[in-house]
Scaffold this motif. Structure first.
Motif, PDB file in Angstrom:
ATOM      1  N   SER A  28       2.097 -34.558 -44.705  1.00 48.22           N
ATOM      2  CA  SER A  28       0.961 -34.410 -43.790  1.00 48.22           C
ATOM      3  C   SER A  28       0.718 -32.963 -43.381  1.00 48.22           C
ATOM      4  CB  SER A  28       1.185 -35.250 -42.536  1.00 48.22           C
ATOM      5  OG  SER A  28       1.261 -36.606 -42.864  1.00 48.22           O
ATOM      6  N   VAL A  29       1.764 -32.240 -43.065  1.00 49.27           N
ATOM      7  CA  VAL A  29       1.599 -30.882 -42.548  1.00 49.27           C
ATOM      8  C   VAL A  29       1.690 -29.842 -43.657  1.00 49.27           C
ATOM      9  CG1 VAL A  29       2.533 -29.152 -40.973  1.00 49.27           C
ATOM     10  CG2 VAL A  29       2.448 -31.542 -40.272  1.00 49.27           C
ATOM     11  N   VAL A  30       2.754 -29.886 -44.419  1.00 47.47           N
ATOM     12  CA  VAL A  30       2.984 -28.838 -45.416  1.00 47.47           C
ATOM     13  C   VAL A  30       1.981 -28.946 -46.560  1.00 47.47           C
ATOM     14  CG1 VAL A  30       4.645 -27.860 -47.029  1.00 47.47           C
ATOM     15  CG2 VAL A  30       5.405 -28.616 -44.782  1.00 47.47           C
ATOM     16  N   CYS A  31       1.871 -30.117 -47.165  1.00 48.93           N
ATOM     17  CA  CYS A  31       0.993 -30.240 -48.337  1.00 48.93           C
ATOM     18  C   CYS A  31      -0.485 -30.202 -47.974  1.00 48.93           C
ATOM     19  CB  CYS A  31       1.298 -31.532 -49.083  1.00 48.93           C
ATOM     20  SG  CYS A  31       2.902 -31.522 -49.894  1.00 48.93           S
ATOM     21  N   SER A  32      -0.875 -30.798 -46.848  1.00 51.20           N
ATOM     22  CA  SER A  32      -2.304 -30.877 -46.551  1.00 51.20           C
ATOM     23  C   SER A  32      -2.813 -29.764 -45.644  1.00 51.20           C
ATOM     24  CB  SER A  32      -2.639 -32.238 -45.938  1.00 51.20           C
ATOM     25  OG  SER A  32      -1.987 -32.398 -44.709  1.00 51.20           O
ATOM     26  N   ILE A  33      -1.929 -28.951 -45.055  1.00 51.68           N
ATOM     27  CA  ILE A  33      -2.389 -27.857 -44.204  1.00 51.68           C
ATOM     28  C   ILE A  33      -1.858 -26.513 -44.704  1.00 51.68           C
ATOM     29  CG2 ILE A  33      -2.333 -26.873 -41.882  1.00 51.68           C
ATOM     30  CD1 ILE A  33      -2.169 -29.754 -40.821  1.00 51.68           C
ATOM     31  N   LEU A  34      -0.553 -26.383 -44.801  1.00 55.26           N
ATOM     32  CA  LEU A  34       0.037 -25.085 -45.111  1.00 55.26           C
ATOM     33  C   LEU A  34      -0.116 -24.674 -46.573  1.00 55.26           C
ATOM     34  CD1 LEU A  34       3.292 -25.383 -42.970  1.00 55.26           C
ATOM     35  CD2 LEU A  34       1.125 -24.299 -42.340  1.00 55.26           C
ATOM     36  N   LEU A  35      -0.021 -25.613 -47.471  1.00 57.65           N
ATOM     37  CA  LEU A  35      -0.111 -25.295 -48.906  1.00 57.65           C
ATOM     38  C   LEU A  35      -1.451 -25.671 -49.520  1.00 57.65           C
ATOM     39  CD1 LEU A  35       3.425 -26.426 -50.144  1.00 57.65           C
ATOM     40  CD2 LEU A  35       2.649 -24.125 -49.587  1.00 57.65           C
ATOM     41  N   VAL A  36      -2.452 -25.935 -48.682  1.00 61.70           N
ATOM     42  CA  VAL A  36      -3.724 -26.427 -49.202  1.00 61.70           C
ATOM     43  C   VAL A  36      -4.366 -25.435 -50.165  1.00 61.70           C
ATOM     44  CG1 VAL A  36      -5.200 -25.622 -47.308  1.00 61.70           C
ATOM     45  CG2 VAL A  36      -5.800 -27.680 -48.583  1.00 61.70           C
ATOM     46  N   THR A  37      -4.302 -24.156 -49.890  1.00 60.27           N
ATOM     47  CA  THR A  37      -4.917 -23.167 -50.772  1.00 60.27           C
ATOM     48  C   THR A  37      -4.241 -23.157 -52.143  1.00 60.27           C
ATOM     49  OG1 THR A  37      -5.302 -21.832 -48.808  1.00 60.27           O
ATOM     50  CG2 THR A  37      -5.669 -20.773 -50.905  1.00 60.27           C
ATOM     51  N   LEU A  38      -2.922 -23.200 -52.139  1.00 61.96           N
ATOM     52  CA  LEU A  38      -2.173 -23.224 -53.393  1.00 61.96           C
ATOM     53  C   LEU A  38      -2.437 -24.517 -54.163  1.00 61.96           C
ATOM     54  CD1 LEU A  38       0.000 -21.878 -55.180  1.00 61.96           C
ATOM     55  CD2 LEU A  38       1.690 -23.114 -53.833  1.00 61.96           C
ATOM     56  N   LEU A  39      -2.436 -25.647 -53.455  1.00 59.58           N
ATOM     57  CA  LEU A  39      -2.647 -26.934 -54.120  1.00 59.58           C
ATOM     58  C   LEU A  39      -4.073 -27.103 -54.625  1.00 59.58           C
ATOM     59  CD1 LEU A  39      -0.598 -29.280 -51.767  1.00 59.58           C
ATOM     60  CD2 LEU A  39      -0.008 -28.585 -54.083  1.00 59.58           C
ATOM     61  N   ASN A  40      -5.026 -26.398 -54.031  1.00 53.99           N
ATOM     62  CA  ASN A  40      -6.417 -26.510 -54.480  1.00 53.99           C
ATOM     63  C   ASN A  40      -6.626 -25.929 -55.867  1.00 53.99           C
ATOM     64  OD1 ASN A  40      -7.526 -27.988 -52.420  1.00 53.99           O
ATOM     65  ND2 ASN A  40      -8.090 -26.193 -51.216  1.00 53.99           N
ATOM     66  N   ASN A  41      -5.657 -25.189 -56.388  1.00 52.32           N
ATOM     67  CA  ASN A  41      -5.750 -24.674 -57.758  1.00 52.32           C
ATOM     68  C   ASN A  41      -5.532 -25.767 -58.792  1.00 52.32           C
ATOM     69  OD1 ASN A  41      -6.230 -22.030 -56.902  1.00 52.32           O
ATOM     70  ND2 ASN A  41      -4.042 -21.644 -56.671  1.00 52.32           N
ATOM     71  N   VAL A  42      -4.988 -26.898 -58.368  1.00 52.08           N
ATOM     72  CA  VAL A  42      -4.758 -28.044 -59.245  1.00 52.08           C
ATOM     73  C   VAL A  42      -5.766 -29.123 -58.866  1.00 52.08           C
ATOM     74  CG1 VAL A  42      -3.074 -29.802 -59.926  1.00 52.08           C
ATOM     75  CG2 VAL A  42      -2.299 -27.497 -59.335  1.00 52.08           C
ATOM     76  N   SER A  43      -6.314 -29.811 -59.858  1.00 46.03           N
ATOM     77  CA  SER A  43      -7.302 -30.854 -59.579  1.00 46.03           C
ATOM     78  C   SER A  43      -6.787 -32.218 -60.003  1.00 46.03           C
ATOM     79  CB  SER A  43      -8.605 -30.567 -60.315  1.00 46.03           C
ATOM     80  OG  SER A  43      -9.225 -29.425 -59.793  1.00 46.03           O
ATOM     81  N   VAL A  44      -7.175 -33.230 -59.239  1.00 44.50           N
ATOM     82  CA  VAL A  44      -6.950 -34.627 -59.593  1.00 44.50           C
ATOM     83  C   VAL A  44      -8.341 -35.176 -59.896  1.00 44.50           C
ATOM     84  CG1 VAL A  44      -6.156 -36.878 -58.792  1.00 44.50           C
ATOM     85  CG2 VAL A  44      -4.951 -34.810 -58.087  1.00 44.50           C
ATOM     86  N   GLY A  45      -8.634 -35.349 -61.165  1.00 45.77           N
ATOM     87  CA  GLY A  45     -10.012 -35.658 -61.542  1.00 45.77           C
ATOM     88  C   GLY A  45     -10.849 -34.417 -61.272  1.00 45.77           C
ATOM     89  N   ASN A  46     -11.873 -34.548 -60.448  1.00 46.20           N
ATOM     90  CA  ASN A  46     -12.697 -33.409 -60.056  1.00 46.20           C
ATOM     91  C   ASN A  46     -12.407 -32.962 -58.638  1.00 46.20           C
ATOM     92  OD1 ASN A  46     -14.032 -33.347 -62.508  1.00 46.20           O
ATOM     93  ND2 ASN A  46     -15.576 -34.813 -61.849  1.00 46.20           N
ATOM     94  N   ILE A  47     -11.360 -33.504 -58.025  1.00 44.58           N
ATOM     95  CA  ILE A  47     -11.056 -33.229 -56.624  1.00 44.58           C
ATOM     96  C   ILE A  47      -9.854 -32.289 -56.537  1.00 44.58           C
ATOM     97  CG2 ILE A  47     -10.390 -34.269 -54.425  1.00 44.58           C
ATOM     98  CD1 ILE A  47     -11.678 -36.869 -55.469  1.00 44.58           C
ATOM     99  N   PRO A  48      -9.940 -31.209 -55.759  1.00 44.43           N
ATOM    100  CA  PRO A  48      -8.794 -30.308 -55.578  1.00 44.43           C
ATOM    101  C   PRO A  48      -7.619 -31.059 -54.940  1.00 44.43           C
ATOM    102  CG  PRO A  48     -10.795 -29.305 -54.715  1.00 44.43           C
ATOM    103  CD  PRO A  48     -11.117 -30.718 -55.055  1.00 44.43           C
TER     104      PRO A  48
END
Length: 82
Positions: A28-48
């Protein structure tokens, strides 16, 4: 149930809850708030991926953790014959 067994039961219960809350907080906190910019480089379908974690992942994780909690508590209850 004797005192030692009761204390062991509650230690197991609290440890399970603590561990599941750590997993949920991480998602909830780390993946969806703190690492959101880094994780947005990977897509699931067309969604970051960061957006997915923020919108769907933490809720999905919470539901899975509910089932894990129920299964594990059943095992703990059987072990300590509660």
């Amino acid at each position: 149930m004797n005192q030692n067994k009761r204390q062991a039961y509650w230690r197991a219960n609290v440890a399970l809850i603590r561990n599941l809350l750590i997993v949920w907080a991480f998602v909830s906190v780390v993946c969806s708030i703190l690492l959101v910019t880094l994780l947005n480089n990977v897509s699931v379908g067309n969604i970051p991926l960061g957006f997915w974690f923020a919108q769907q992942g933490s809720i999905f994780t919470f539901v899975v953790l509910i089932f894990i909690y129920a299964i594990q508590m059943d095992k703990i209850d059987r072990k300590y014959k509660k």
